[in-house]
Design a protein around this motif. Structure first.
Motif, PDB file in Angstrom:
ATOM      1  N   ILE A 168     100.325 -21.320  44.566  1.00 10.89           N
ATOM      2  CA  ILE A 168      99.453 -22.296  43.917  1.00 10.89           C
ATOM      3  C   ILE A 168      99.011 -23.335  44.941  1.00 10.89           C
ATOM      4  O   ILE A 168      99.832 -24.075  45.494  1.00 10.89           O
ATOM      5  N   LEU A 169      97.711 -23.373  45.208  1.00 13.54           N
ATOM      6  CA  LEU A 169      97.149 -24.320  46.172  1.00 13.54           C
ATOM      7  C   LEU A 169      96.771 -25.635  45.509  1.00 13.54           C
ATOM      8  O   LEU A 169      96.866 -26.696  46.135  1.00 13.54           O
ATOM      9  N   SER A 170      96.321 -25.557  44.277  1.00  8.46           N
ATOM     10  CA  SER A 170      95.990 -26.779  43.542  1.00  8.46           C
ATOM     11  C   SER A 170      96.164 -26.535  42.050  1.00  8.46           C
ATOM     12  O   SER A 170      95.960 -25.427  41.555  1.00  8.46           O
ATOM     13  N   GLU A 171      96.550 -27.604  41.367  1.00  2.12           N
ATOM     14  CA  GLU A 171      96.741 -27.572  39.918  1.00  2.12           C
ATOM     15  C   GLU A 171      96.230 -28.906  39.387  1.00  2.12           C
ATOM     16  O   GLU A 171      96.735 -29.964  39.760  1.00  2.12           O
ATOM     17  N   GLU A 172      95.204 -28.850  38.550  1.00  2.00           N
ATOM     18  CA  GLU A 172      94.641 -30.088  38.050  1.00  2.00           C
ATOM     19  C   GLU A 172      94.330 -29.980  36.564  1.00  2.00           C
ATOM     20  O   GLU A 172      93.890 -28.944  36.081  1.00  2.00           O
ATOM     21  N   GLU A 173      94.595 -31.068  35.849  1.00  2.00           N
ATOM     22  CA  GLU A 173      94.241 -31.086  34.435  1.00  2.00           C
ATOM     23  C   GLU A 173      92.720 -31.129  34.306  1.00  2.00           C
ATOM     24  O   GLU A 173      92.028 -31.779  35.086  1.00  2.00           O
ATOM     25  N   ASN A 174      92.213 -30.416  33.320  1.00  2.00           N
ATOM     26  CA  ASN A 174      90.759 -30.339  33.164  1.00  2.00           C
ATOM     27  C   ASN A 174      90.244 -31.048  31.924  1.00  2.00           C
ATOM     28  O   ASN A 174      89.052 -30.981  31.621  1.00  2.00           O
ATOM     29  N   GLY A 175      91.139 -31.723  31.184  1.00  2.00           N
ATOM     30  CA  GLY A 175      90.685 -32.432  29.990  1.00  2.00           C
ATOM     31  C   GLY A 175      90.174 -31.518  28.904  1.00  2.00           C
ATOM     32  O   GLY A 175      89.314 -31.896  28.119  1.00  2.00           O
ATOM     33  N   VAL A 176      90.711 -30.294  28.867  1.00  2.00           N
ATOM     34  CA  VAL A 176      90.281 -29.274  27.905  1.00  2.00           C
ATOM     35  C   VAL A 176      88.774 -29.022  28.075  1.00  2.00           C
ATOM     36  O   VAL A 176      87.992 -29.125  27.138  1.00  2.00           O
ATOM     37  N   SER A 177      88.403 -28.709  29.301  1.00  2.00           N
ATOM     38  CA  SER A 177      86.992 -28.481  29.610  1.00  2.00           C
ATOM     39  C   SER A 177      86.635 -27.009  29.450  1.00  2.00           C
ATOM     40  O   SER A 177      87.510 -26.148  29.346  1.00  2.00           O
ATOM     41  N   TRP A 178      85.346 -26.754  29.459  1.00  2.00           N
ATOM     42  CA  TRP A 178      84.871 -25.381  29.387  1.00  2.00           C
ATOM     43  C   TRP A 178      84.947 -24.754  30.774  1.00  2.00           C
ATOM     44  O   TRP A 178      84.720 -25.414  31.786  1.00  2.00           O
ATOM     45  N   ALA A 179      85.237 -23.457  30.814  1.00  2.00           N
ATOM     46  CA  ALA A 179      85.445 -22.782  32.094  1.00  2.00           C
ATOM     47  C   ALA A 179      84.217 -22.865  32.989  1.00  2.00           C
ATOM     48  O   ALA A 179      84.338 -23.086  34.197  1.00  2.00           O
ATOM     49  N   ASN A 180      83.017 -22.686  32.413  1.00  2.00           N
ATOM     50  CA  ASN A 180      81.834 -22.659  33.263  1.00  2.00           C
ATOM     51  C   ASN A 180      81.570 -24.003  33.933  1.00  2.00           C
ATOM     52  O   ASN A 180      80.956 -24.057  34.992  1.00  2.00           O
ATOM     53  N   ASP A 181      82.043 -25.118  33.342  1.00  2.00           N
ATOM     54  CA  ASP A 181      81.880 -26.417  33.988  1.00  2.00           C
ATOM     55  C   ASP A 181      82.598 -26.430  35.336  1.00  2.00           C
ATOM     56  O   ASP A 181      82.056 -26.893  36.343  1.00  2.00           O
ATOM     57  N   TRP A 182      83.834 -25.928  35.323  1.00  2.00           N
ATOM     58  CA  TRP A 182      84.621 -25.908  36.561  1.00  2.00           C
ATOM     59  C   TRP A 182      84.059 -24.889  37.540  1.00  2.00           C
ATOM     60  O   TRP A 182      83.870 -25.185  38.717  1.00  2.00           O
ATOM     61  N   TYR A 183      83.778 -23.688  37.061  1.00  2.00           N
ATOM     62  CA  TYR A 183      83.285 -22.645  37.944  1.00  2.00           C
ATOM     63  C   TYR A 183      81.944 -23.030  38.578  1.00  2.00           C
ATOM     64  O   TYR A 183      81.710 -22.758  39.757  1.00  2.00           O
ATOM     65  N   ASP A 184      81.081 -23.655  37.816  1.00  2.00           N
ATOM     66  CA  ASP A 184      79.811 -24.115  38.376  1.00  2.00           C
ATOM     67  C   ASP A 184      80.040 -25.119  39.502  1.00  2.00           C
ATOM     68  O   ASP A 184      79.353 -25.093  40.532  1.00  2.00           O
ATOM     69  N   SER A 185      80.999 -26.009  39.299  1.00  2.00           N
ATOM     70  CA  SER A 185      81.279 -27.019  40.322  1.00  2.00           C
ATOM     71  C   SER A 185      81.850 -26.409  41.598  1.00  2.00           C
ATOM     72  O   SER A 185      81.747 -26.992  42.678  1.00  2.00           O
ATOM     73  N   GLU A 186      82.437 -25.205  41.470  1.00  2.00           N
ATOM     74  CA  GLU A 186      83.003 -24.507  42.628  1.00  2.00           C
ATOM     75  C   GLU A 186      82.060 -23.430  43.157  1.00  2.00           C
ATOM     76  O   GLU A 186      82.436 -22.638  44.027  1.00  2.00           O
ATOM     77  N   ASN A 187      80.826 -23.395  42.620  1.00  2.00           N
ATOM     78  CA  ASN A 187      79.834 -22.391  43.009  1.00  2.00           C
ATOM     79  C   ASN A 187      80.339 -20.977  42.781  1.00  2.00           C
ATOM     80  O   ASN A 187      80.145 -20.076  43.615  1.00  2.00           O
ATOM     81  N   LEU A 188      80.985 -20.780  41.654  1.00  2.00           N
ATOM     82  CA  LEU A 188      81.495 -19.470  41.266  1.00  2.00           C
ATOM     83  C   LEU A 188      80.723 -18.965  40.057  1.00  2.00           C
ATOM     84  O   LEU A 188      80.172 -19.754  39.283  1.00  2.00           O
ATOM     85  N   SER A 189      80.711 -17.656  39.890  1.00  2.00           N
ATOM     86  CA  SER A 189      80.063 -17.047  38.737  1.00  2.00           C
ATOM     87  C   SER A 189      81.109 -16.534  37.768  1.00  2.00           C
ATOM     88  O   SER A 189      82.116 -15.957  38.180  1.00  2.00           O
ATOM     89  N   LEU A 190      80.864 -16.763  36.487  1.00  2.00           N
ATOM     90  CA  LEU A 190      81.773 -16.232  35.487  1.00  2.00           C
ATOM     91  C   LEU A 190      81.813 -14.708  35.573  1.00  2.00           C
ATOM     92  O   LEU A 190      80.795 -14.077  35.842  1.00  2.00           O
TER      93      LEU A 190
END
Length: 303
Positions: free
Chosen positions: A112-134
């Motif tokens: 595990i390189l990082s572990e962060e609470e997401n505030g019960v966010s939607w997956a695409n919000d995080w993936y978009d911020s990391e330039n990843l595709s669902l």
């Protein structure tokens, strides 16, 4: 992105044209899947209520708006089916784990390189911020693809098309909960189908497992242990399958399963159950109900 949009359009065209009359009569059912899933999503601001509902299918948080294909794609011709598909009802009604004879596999080293609470966010919000595709496509999240095949859920059946020819080669029927049909939860290679049977609820026997099925010989090869899979997708990395399981008041794990035998070869404890898993640049990006994980991978040399 153009490749993904083109694949999306092709997948939708194939549903309209492939698998003969049976597929044509089910087109409207394909459209209804997304409507049912969307209407079933919780509409509440209460955190406890959201936890209770969402963790009956962690990825109810992950629905996103599908992208429309580019205009030039509309000029592509629909490919007609040239072969008859093979219709199979997969017999996976066995009690307990079944392992196959096969080569042993070393687990992938996961850190595990990082572990962060997401505030019960939607997956695409995080993936978009990391330039990843669902890891799925489709207007209703009921279609997806890999390098060789395209997969389309229509009601309770999975249609599998060859990429390139557009031929529908299999139509599969096997038990799994409707909450879990809209993700990359199927994989075909060399006539062996890897899938999952999921029950939306607390742990029970004979539920939430992966399996391998020989489609040419209509035979179950292996079935993983109960409660090893209820994530929305799994990742195949060489001879290892990476998937997740967890539930409200049950521990969450990222599992590694030997693709040859169905044996669980390792598991990584997470604070919540993995719902979506993306591999990119030697890392896993794992979204859960309330935590985001970036996990390093030490892949054995044989991969």
């Amino acid at each position: 992105m153009n490749k993904r949009k083109g694949a999306l359009f092709l997948a939708l065209c194939l549903v309209l044209a492939g698998c003969g009359q049976r597929a044509e009569t089910k087109t409207e059912m394909a459209e209804s899947i997304g409507i049912q899933n969307e209407s079933a999503m919780p509409d509440t601001e209460d955190a406890d209520a959201k936890d209770s509902v969402s963790e009956t299918g962690e990825t109810q948080n992950t629905k996103t708006t599908a992208q429309e294909p580019e205009n030039e794609a509309t000029s592509e011709a629909t490919v007609e089916n040239t072969t008859e598909p093979k219709y199979l009802t997969l017999d996976i009604s066995t009690m307990g784990e079944i392992l196959a004879d096969g080569d042993a596999v070393d687990p992938i080293g996961l850190t595990i390189l990082s572990e962060e609470e997401n505030g019960v966010s939607w997956a695409n919000d995080w993936y978009d911020s990391e330039n990843l595709s669902l890891p799925m496509i489709g207007t209703d999240w009921n279609s997806f693809y890999d390098d060789h095949y395209q997969y389309q859920w229509v009601d309770d059946e999975l249609y599998i098309y060859e990429t390139g020819t557009g031929n529908c080669i299999y139509v599969l029927d096997y038990p799994t909960d409707q909450w879990y049909i809209n993700g990359n939860n199927a994989y075909l290679e060399d006539g062996i189908f890897y899938g999952a049977s999921v029950r939306n609820g607390y742990a029970q026997s004979n539920t939430c497992f992966m399996f391998a099925y020989d489609l040419e010989n209509d035979k179950l090869l292996w079935r993983s242990a109960d409660q090893t899979y209820n994530s929305m997708n799994f990742v195949v990395k060489g001879d290892v399958i990476l998937c997740g399981y967890g539930f409200t008041a049950e521990p969450g794990y990222l599992y590694q399963i030997n693709r040859n035998t169905g044996e669980v070869i390792d598991r990584l404890s997470l604070k919540k159950a993995p719902d979506l898993i993306i591999e990119q640049d030697g890392k896993l990006y794992v979204h859960t109900y309330s935590y985001n994980y970036v996990i390093g991978m030490d892949v054995p040399n044989e991969f």
